[in-house]
Enzyme design. Structure first.
Site, mmCIF file in Angstrom:
data_model
loop_
_atom_site.group_PDB
_atom_site.id
_atom_site.type_symbol
_atom_site.label_atom_id
_atom_site.label_comp_id
_atom_site.label_asym_id
_atom_site.label_seq_id
_atom_site.Cartn_x
_atom_site.Cartn_y
_atom_site.Cartn_z
ATOM 1 N N ALA A 151 82.449 40.157 38.007
ATOM 2 C CA ALA A 151 82.249 41.300 37.249
ATOM 3 C C ALA A 151 82.624 42.381 37.862
ATOM 4 O O ALA A 151 83.047 43.644 37.382
ATOM 5 C CB ALA A 151 80.761 41.425 36.947
ATOM 6 N N SER A 153 83.174 44.951 42.114
ATOM 7 C CA SER A 153 82.818 45.083 43.565
ATOM 8 C C SER A 153 83.248 46.553 44.064
ATOM 9 O O SER A 153 83.745 47.306 43.259
ATOM 10 C CB SER A 153 83.539 44.019 44.366
ATOM 11 O OG SER A 153 85.100 44.293 44.333
ATOM 12 N N SER A 155 81.806 49.501 47.686
ATOM 13 C CA SER A 155 81.085 49.588 48.690
ATOM 14 C C SER A 155 79.466 48.862 48.564
ATOM 15 O O SER A 155 79.087 48.623 49.672
ATOM 16 C CB SER A 155 80.862 50.975 48.937
ATOM 17 O OG SER A 155 80.223 52.032 47.972
ATOM 18 N N TYR A 156 79.201 48.887 47.493
ATOM 19 C CA TYR A 156 77.547 48.303 47.371
ATOM 20 C C TYR A 156 77.672 46.877 47.390
ATOM 21 O O TYR A 156 76.677 46.444 47.744
ATOM 22 C CB TYR A 156 77.011 48.652 45.771
ATOM 23 C CG TYR A 156 78.086 48.275 44.685
ATOM 24 C CD1 TYR A 156 77.974 46.975 44.289
ATOM 25 C CD2 TYR A 156 79.106 49.165 44.043
ATOM 26 C CE1 TYR A 156 78.877 46.393 43.516
ATOM 27 C CE2 TYR A 156 79.875 48.598 43.144
ATOM 28 C CZ TYR A 156 79.774 47.176 42.518
ATOM 29 O OH TYR A 156 80.500 46.920 41.700
ATOM 30 N N GLY A 157 78.928 46.368 47.198
ATOM 31 C CA GLY A 157 78.745 44.830 47.299
ATOM 32 C C GLY A 157 79.600 43.899 46.110
ATOM 33 O O GLY A 157 80.429 44.958 45.623
ATOM 34 N N LYS A 170 73.452 40.575 42.038
ATOM 35 C CA LYS A 170 74.165 41.358 42.727
ATOM 36 C C LYS A 170 74.098 41.154 44.438
ATOM 37 O O LYS A 170 72.908 41.070 44.686
ATOM 38 C CB LYS A 170 73.852 42.844 42.559
ATOM 39 C CG LYS A 170 74.542 43.892 43.392
ATOM 40 C CD LYS A 170 73.636 45.279 43.175
ATOM 41 C CE LYS A 170 74.223 46.305 43.977
ATOM 42 N NZ LYS A 170 73.860 47.496 43.701
ATOM 43 N N ASP A 268 72.250 58.836 41.345
ATOM 44 C CA ASP A 268 73.162 58.348 40.901
ATOM 45 C C ASP A 268 73.586 57.907 39.722
ATOM 46 O O ASP A 268 74.210 56.832 39.463
ATOM 47 C CB ASP A 268 73.531 57.192 42.105
ATOM 48 C CG ASP A 268 74.958 56.774 42.116
ATOM 49 O OD1 ASP A 268 76.008 57.873 41.861
ATOM 50 O OD2 ASP A 268 75.472 55.603 42.365
#
Length: 513
Positions: A151, A153, A155-157, A170, A268
């Site tokens: 789905a 990607s 910096s978060y994962g 996630k 955010d």
């Protein structure tokens, strides 16, 4: 006498020193229950030996005086009597324990929504609470009989969707425990909002895995960013805009609830972090939406768990503790300012003046959290309106802010001044003057007000240059904007969320009446 000395004296007494139970001090509540039960039931044990009630107390306290040991009889009776006590204590402990709900270490199906994400275990002191995270939420690894769909990607994962199971997983690459802690708190807030105010606009947490560093949420069709790009290419009706208006009003209630009732500031909020479900067909209409991704969230002054610990039962013999630390409370100005696209103008002025939060050691107040998050939500609404609503008269979308990549994605002073000048020029053409929007002053940012707040004369001069440039390049474009009647309510809502006065951003009269 502390526990170590009790255990030491009991072991040195010579009674069953090889037994694993001989060095263990019983729980006080079990001691009292057993002592009262034995005193009521009989005065002799099953071996016919008379038992002094004070001898029970001496045993539990671990004080075996030499002169009093003879009251037990010979050493043979003492050992059998000690075994009898331990046997009774085991029975009491077994009665006291409640059978734990069985859970699988594997995630083999879609988890059901829990009643609580965590519950209060004990109060350590006046300000410190210990919570137990619901054990059914944790799993070791995924064992679903389907292949996931990639789905996205960053910096978060990485996020993957399991369509048949209808879940999104996630995988967090960095700072997993910090995001897990904030997600647990947000998940409990989602359950509270749903049960108390029927607010269903905070993403619920279904499961998580500490070994795999994964978070499991319900799957949604797309994010708001994808939806408004799709909306710009289809034939829109009044129903589309009514659904968008209702969605953003519900999201506004969720933001206020998070900041005021839960003491959680998101920091955010953007279209990429708003996940939506839509109707089927070529012209999809919004059905519902939730706010997700609490990786940058902070606890504000309304939170009651600023010094708390959350215990996660990973296995029968392993507990992982998550503590609320300074990084979950103290705001870092660079993180709060972020990329500047969705942040209020007062934060940019602080950055230009070099004020920030450098000397601040306290959390954000709930009012500050509401003003920051509601402004970001209003910016998301502005993106939807400008990209999908204003392209009736123009073949291209109007940007809600200057493009960040022109400045190499750096938070430079000229970039911040560019944003301030652009908003002063654009918002006066979009925001309506209504009784709601004008109650706390003019809703849009005014150039003369911003100019007075800038400390540096160089910044004021550059700000005026940006204003003059936009007056030349964008004046005719903004003057030619034709606002359709079905956009009036949406623009009024955006004017409240992005109001120049932070007090007006709660939109109390509109959201809660």
């Amino acid at each position: 006498m502390d526990t170590e000395s009790k255990n030491k004296k009991t072991t040195n007494g010579g009674e069953n020193s090889n037994c694993s139970h001989s060095t263990r001090t019983p729980d006080k509540s079990i001691e009292e229950r057993f002592y009262n039960w034995e005193r009521r039931s009989r005065t002799t044990n099953r071996f016919g030996t008379t038992v002094n009630s004070r001898s029970y107390n001496m045993y539990f306290q671990g004080t075996h005086n030499t002169s009093r040991r003879h009251t037990y009889g010979n050493i043979h009776h003492r050992r059998r009597f000690s075994d009898n006590i331990r046997r009774c204590l085991r029975q009491l402990c077994m009665k006291r324990k409640t059978p734990a709900k069985k859970r699988s270490d594997k995630l083999v199906s879609r988890p059901s929504l829990p009643e609580h994400v965590f519950t209060l275990a004990r109060i350590k002191n006046v300000t410190t609470f210990i919570f137990n995270v619901t054990s059914e939420l944790h799993y070791s690894h995924i064992d679903l009989k389907e292949m996931p769909i990639y789905a996205g990607s960053g910096s978060y994962g990485v996020v993957k969707i399991f369509k048949k199971t209808d879940i999104a997983v996630k995988k967090v690459l960095e700072c997993f425990k910090t995001e897990l802690l904030m997600t647990l708190i947000a998940g409990e807030c989602a359950l509270r909002a749903k049960s108390t105010l029927r607010i269903n606009n905070i993403i619920p947490l279904l499961a998580f895995s500490i070994p795999s560093k994964e978070l499991v949420f319900p799957a949604y069709h797309m994010d708001m960013d994808s939806y408004y790009h799709r909306l710009a290419r289809i034939d829109k009706t009044v129903q589309h805009w009514k659904a968008i208006e209702k969605t953003f009003m519900d999201l506004g209630k969720a933001v206020v609830f998070l900041n005021v009732s839960c003491g959680l500031t998101h920091l955010d909020i953007k279209c990429g972090n708003i996940f939506v479900n839509v109707t089927e067909g070529p012209n999809p209409i919004l059905v519902d939406a939730v706010i997700g991704d609490f990786s940058l969230a902070l606890l504000n002054t309304n939170s009651t768990i600023l010094k708390s610990r959350f215990d996660v039962n990973i296995s029968s013999d392993k507990i992982q503790s998550l503590k609320v630390c300074r990084g979950n409370i103290k705001p870092v100005f660079d993180l709060v300012l972020g990329h500047g696209q969705t942040q209020p103008c007062e934060l940019m002025i602080k950055a230009l003046n070099g004020v920030g939060f450098e000397r601040r050691s306290t959390p954000l107040t709930s009012d500050e959290g509401v003003s920051i998050d509601m402004y970001a939500l209003g910016q998301s609404l502005m993106e939807v309106i400008l990209a999908a609503g204003m392209n009736f008269t123009h073949r291209f979308g109007i940007s809600s802010n200057p493009l960040h990549f022109y400045y190499h994605r750096l938070m430079r002073a000229d970039y911040l001044l560019d944003i301030l000048a652009y908003r002063c020029m654009l918002y006066q053409h979009l925001f309506p003057m209504t009784p709601l929007t004008s109650k706390n002053g003019i809703p849009w940012e005014r150039a003369e007000k911003i100019r007075l707040q800038l400390h540096s004369s160089r910044h004021r001069a550059e700000f005026d240059k940006y204003l003059e440039a936009y007056d030349i390049t964008h004046r005719k474009l903004f003057d030619s904007l034709n606002i359709f009647p079905y956009l009036n309510n949406l623009l009024e809502l955006a004017a409240l969320y992005c109001h120049a006065n932070p007090v007006a951003r709660t939109a109390d009269l509109l959201l809660w009446n």
